[in-house]
Design an enzyme around this catalytic site. Sequence first.
Site, PDB file in Angstrom:
ATOM      1  N   ASN A   1       0.797  -1.237   0.000  1.00 32.99           N
ATOM      2  CA  ASN A   1       0.000   0.000   0.000  1.00 32.99           C
ATOM      3  C   ASN A   1       0.828   1.285   0.000  1.00 32.99           C
ATOM      4  O   ASN A   1       0.402   2.298  -0.530  1.00 32.99           O
ATOM      5  CB  ASN A   1      -1.019  -0.006   1.132  1.00 32.99           C
ATOM      6  CG  ASN A   1      -0.402  -0.154   2.485  1.00 32.99           C
ATOM      7  OD1 ASN A   1       0.607  -0.839   2.654  1.00 32.99           O
ATOM      8  ND2 ASN A   1      -0.990   0.475   3.466  1.00 32.99           N
TER       9      ASN A   1
ATOM     10  N   GLU B   1       4.827  -5.373  11.722  1.00 35.16           N
ATOM     11  CA  GLU B   1       4.098  -4.099  11.559  1.00 35.16           C
ATOM     12  C   GLU B   1       2.763  -4.447  10.917  1.00 35.16           C
ATOM     13  O   GLU B   1       2.684  -4.649   9.711  1.00 35.16           O
ATOM     14  CB  GLU B   1       4.905  -3.138  10.669  1.00 35.16           C
ATOM     15  CG  GLU B   1       6.248  -2.732  11.249  1.00 35.16           C
ATOM     16  CD  GLU B   1       6.131  -1.674  12.342  1.00 35.16           C
ATOM     17  OE1 GLU B   1       5.095  -0.987  12.405  1.00 35.16           O
ATOM     18  OE2 GLU B   1       7.066  -1.536  13.130  1.00 35.16           O
TER      19      GLU B   1
ATOM     20  N   CYS C   1      -2.440   1.883   6.529  1.00 36.24           N
ATOM     21  CA  CYS C   1      -2.578   1.101   7.773  1.00 36.24           C
ATOM     22  C   CYS C   1      -2.990   1.963   8.953  1.00 36.24           C
ATOM     23  O   CYS C   1      -3.669   1.494   9.855  1.00 36.24           O
ATOM     24  CB  CYS C   1      -1.274   0.382   8.081  1.00 36.24           C
ATOM     25  SG  CYS C   1       0.124   1.502   8.192  1.00 36.24           S
TER      26      CYS C   1
HETATM   27  P1  NAD Z   1      -0.411  -9.175   3.333  1.00 37.99           P
HETATM   28  O1  NAD Z   1      -0.255  -9.669   4.713  1.00 37.99           O
HETATM   29  O2  NAD Z   1      -1.384  -9.846   2.444  1.00 37.99           O
HETATM   30  O3  NAD Z   1       0.988  -9.232   2.549  1.00 37.99           O
HETATM   31  C1  NAD Z   1       2.199  -8.746   3.095  1.00 37.99           C
HETATM   32  C2  NAD Z   1       3.378  -9.559   2.577  1.00 37.99           C
HETATM   33  O4  NAD Z   1       3.226 -10.919   2.966  1.00 37.99           O
HETATM   34  C3  NAD Z   1       3.519  -9.556   1.056  1.00 37.99           C
HETATM   35  O5  NAD Z   1       4.884  -9.327   0.732  1.00 37.99           O
HETATM   36  C4  NAD Z   1       3.067 -10.950   0.623  1.00 37.99           C
HETATM   37  O6  NAD Z   1       3.787 -11.431  -0.462  1.00 37.99           O
HETATM   38  C5  NAD Z   1       3.374 -11.805   1.859  1.00 37.99           C
HETATM   39  N1  NAD Z   1       2.422 -12.896   2.013  1.00 37.99           N
HETATM   40  C6  NAD Z   1       1.091 -12.879   1.746  1.00 37.99           C
HETATM   41  N2  NAD Z   1       0.524 -14.078   2.067  1.00 37.99           N
HETATM   42  C7  NAD Z   1       1.528 -14.853   2.544  1.00 37.99           C
HETATM   43  C8  NAD Z   1       1.586 -16.206   3.026  1.00 37.99           C
HETATM   44  N3  NAD Z   1       0.524 -16.965   3.084  1.00 37.99           N
HETATM   45  N4  NAD Z   1       2.787 -16.666   3.440  1.00 37.99           N
HETATM   46  C9  NAD Z   1       3.886 -15.898   3.397  1.00 37.99           C
HETATM   47  N5  NAD Z   1       3.883 -14.628   2.923  1.00 37.99           N
HETATM   48  C10 NAD Z   1       2.729 -14.110   2.512  1.00 37.99           C
HETATM   49  O7  NAD Z   1      -0.715  -7.617   3.503  1.00 37.99           O
HETATM   50  P2  NAD Z   1      -0.994  -6.516   2.389  1.00 37.99           P
HETATM   51  O8  NAD Z   1      -2.282  -6.810   1.707  1.00 37.99           O
HETATM   52  O9  NAD Z   1       0.214  -6.295   1.554  1.00 37.99           O
HETATM   53  O10 NAD Z   1      -1.178  -5.225   3.308  1.00 37.99           O
HETATM   54  C11 NAD Z   1      -2.358  -4.929   3.966  1.00 37.99           C
HETATM   55  C12 NAD Z   1      -2.260  -5.113   5.455  1.00 37.99           C
HETATM   56  O11 NAD Z   1      -1.026  -4.647   5.945  1.00 37.99           O
HETATM   57  C13 NAD Z   1      -3.309  -4.334   6.223  1.00 37.99           C
HETATM   58  O12 NAD Z   1      -3.765  -5.103   7.283  1.00 37.99           O
HETATM   59  C14 NAD Z   1      -2.539  -3.142   6.750  1.00 37.99           C
HETATM   60  O13 NAD Z   1      -3.090  -2.535   7.893  1.00 37.99           O
HETATM   61  C15 NAD Z   1      -1.225  -3.749   7.024  1.00 37.99           C
HETATM   62  N6  NAD Z   1      -0.193  -2.735   6.986  1.00 37.99           N
HETATM   63  C16 NAD Z   1       0.467  -2.414   8.116  1.00 37.99           C
HETATM   64  C17 NAD Z   1       1.420  -1.417   8.087  1.00 37.99           C
HETATM   65  C18 NAD Z   1       2.192  -1.011   9.302  1.00 37.99           C
HETATM   66  O14 NAD Z   1       3.168  -0.285   9.131  1.00 37.99           O
HETATM   67  N7  NAD Z   1       1.826  -1.406  10.495  1.00 37.99           N
HETATM   68  C19 NAD Z   1       1.688  -0.767   6.894  1.00 37.99           C
HETATM   69  C20 NAD Z   1       0.983  -1.136   5.757  1.00 37.99           C
HETATM   70  C21 NAD Z   1       0.056  -2.124   5.801  1.00 37.99           C
END
Ligand code: NAD
Length: 453
Positions: free
Chosen positions: A114, A209, A243
């Site tokens: 994002n 995070e 987020c």
């Molecule tokens: P996501 O958890 O789907 O993906 C994040 C990462 O994990 C990606 O690089 C993806 O390739 C990997 N991934 C996805 N599924 C996986 C699996 N089964 N096994 C191993 N790796 C896997 O998250 P997203 O859709 O990219 O982001 C959205 C979420 O992230 C929201 O909940 C948001 O609040 C949170 N977020 C948090 C922060 C923060 O700084 N705290 C910042 C941005 C987003």
Amino acid sequence: MEIREILSDQRAFFQSQKTKNIKFRKIYLEKLKSLIIQNEELLYEAVYKDFGKSKFDTFTTEISFVLKDIDYYLKNLNSLSKPRRVKTNLANQLGKSRLYPDPLGCILVIGAWNYPYQLSLSPIIAALAAGNCCILKPSEIAENTMKAMAKIINENFPPEYLYVFEGGIDETTQLLKLKFDTIFFTGSTKVGKIVYKAAAENLTPVTLELGGKSPVIVTKDADLQVAAKRIVWGKFLNAGQTCVAPDYLLIEESVQEQFLEMLRNYIKEFKYDPGSEQYTRIINQRNFQRLIKLIDKEKIYDGGKYNEDKLYIEPTILTQVNWEDDAMQEEIFGPILPVIAFQNFNIVLNSILELEKPLSAYLFTNNSEEKENFMQKISFGGGCINDVIMHLSNENLPFGGIGNSGIGNYHGKYGFETFSHQKAVLERATWGEPNIKYPPYSEKKFSWIKRFL
Ligand code: NAD
């Protein structure tokens, strides 16, 4: 080359001690800075292709952020990496105690889509500043930005120092089987648990995070115009795919009508129209379909229209919302703002307490008692009073969640500490030591040691 081999090369490179040299770290931080500046247009284009994010937003929320991070470490690296003297207790006199910030070694950073540049590059910058080697796995969901980062970094950095590994779930699963010295993950709570479990196999520490439902409360004692303007900006920035965006609004009933009208006016004033270059699209069909299901037609106060082909959802405000509604069950992560009216400030704080601890929380009020109650009662990662989101732009504040919204933090000196171990060392003088701790023991020594300790 296989990723396993790259990691093994990184381990050998780390052992060579080169990354412990401050000058070496600065050279590569400078290099990353010039690469970002040289490739600014390419970075804008990639993120625009991925989800229509404007140049203006990409610069203010990502590129400027990352450049500021590099400047922070270039300026503060000497002092951050110096051993720090701490007090020495009586039993260890004559001695000196110090903390030596030691790089952890080989770091894995897994990014989210994002804010693809900020969330991938900021942790890397802190990790390199702290003297580590690093593998970055950006989110494959923002494919063009992933490729842009891989191109810029892999063509210009030695892979044994910094390497971008492209891939999705399969590749990440493969990476998680390898042994790193720490894993820094940004993403959903669901995947955060997968990462945490995989890390446990190797006893690898993690920073997670994550996300959650971040509330914003507006009371009758707030400056309502300021609150409305800042909330509309923070909620609909990046089409709500932030987020720390305010997830839902709790508004004091007596000012609800007036406040909703102000929100509507700011949405109009900010010109978030279909086709506007300034309003970000939803990242993909899956998220688009998930989001439109949350729009309860009966409860639309403003917006509610969408265009599937263009992955556009209007800024949407839902009113008469209950805690049981679909929109209140999970993090929204899109341009939909559910509004719940309240009469009693303390009761509404109790309702927040029933949910998981959020990444952020925001309160708009000029009433000091309300501010105090909010701070005392609600546990959250970080937040603002009389603003939203901006806390994370202050590098002097640590950024991270609590409970379901995350483990650990970064930014500024906190980022440096996240990627360092504080090696704790006592250096003793070789003279001036009383003999009382050494055998043979006696009643006299015992009575002295009891007094002494
Ligand atoms: P996501 O958890 O789907 O993906 C994040 C990462 O994990 C990606 O690089 C993806 O390739 C990997 N991934 C996805 N599924 C996986 C699996 N089964 N096994 C191993 N790796 C896997 O998250 P997203 O859709 O990219 O982001 C959205 C979420 O992230 C929201 O909940 C948001 O609040 C949170 N977020 C948090 C922060 C923060 O700084 N705290 C910042 C941005 C987003």
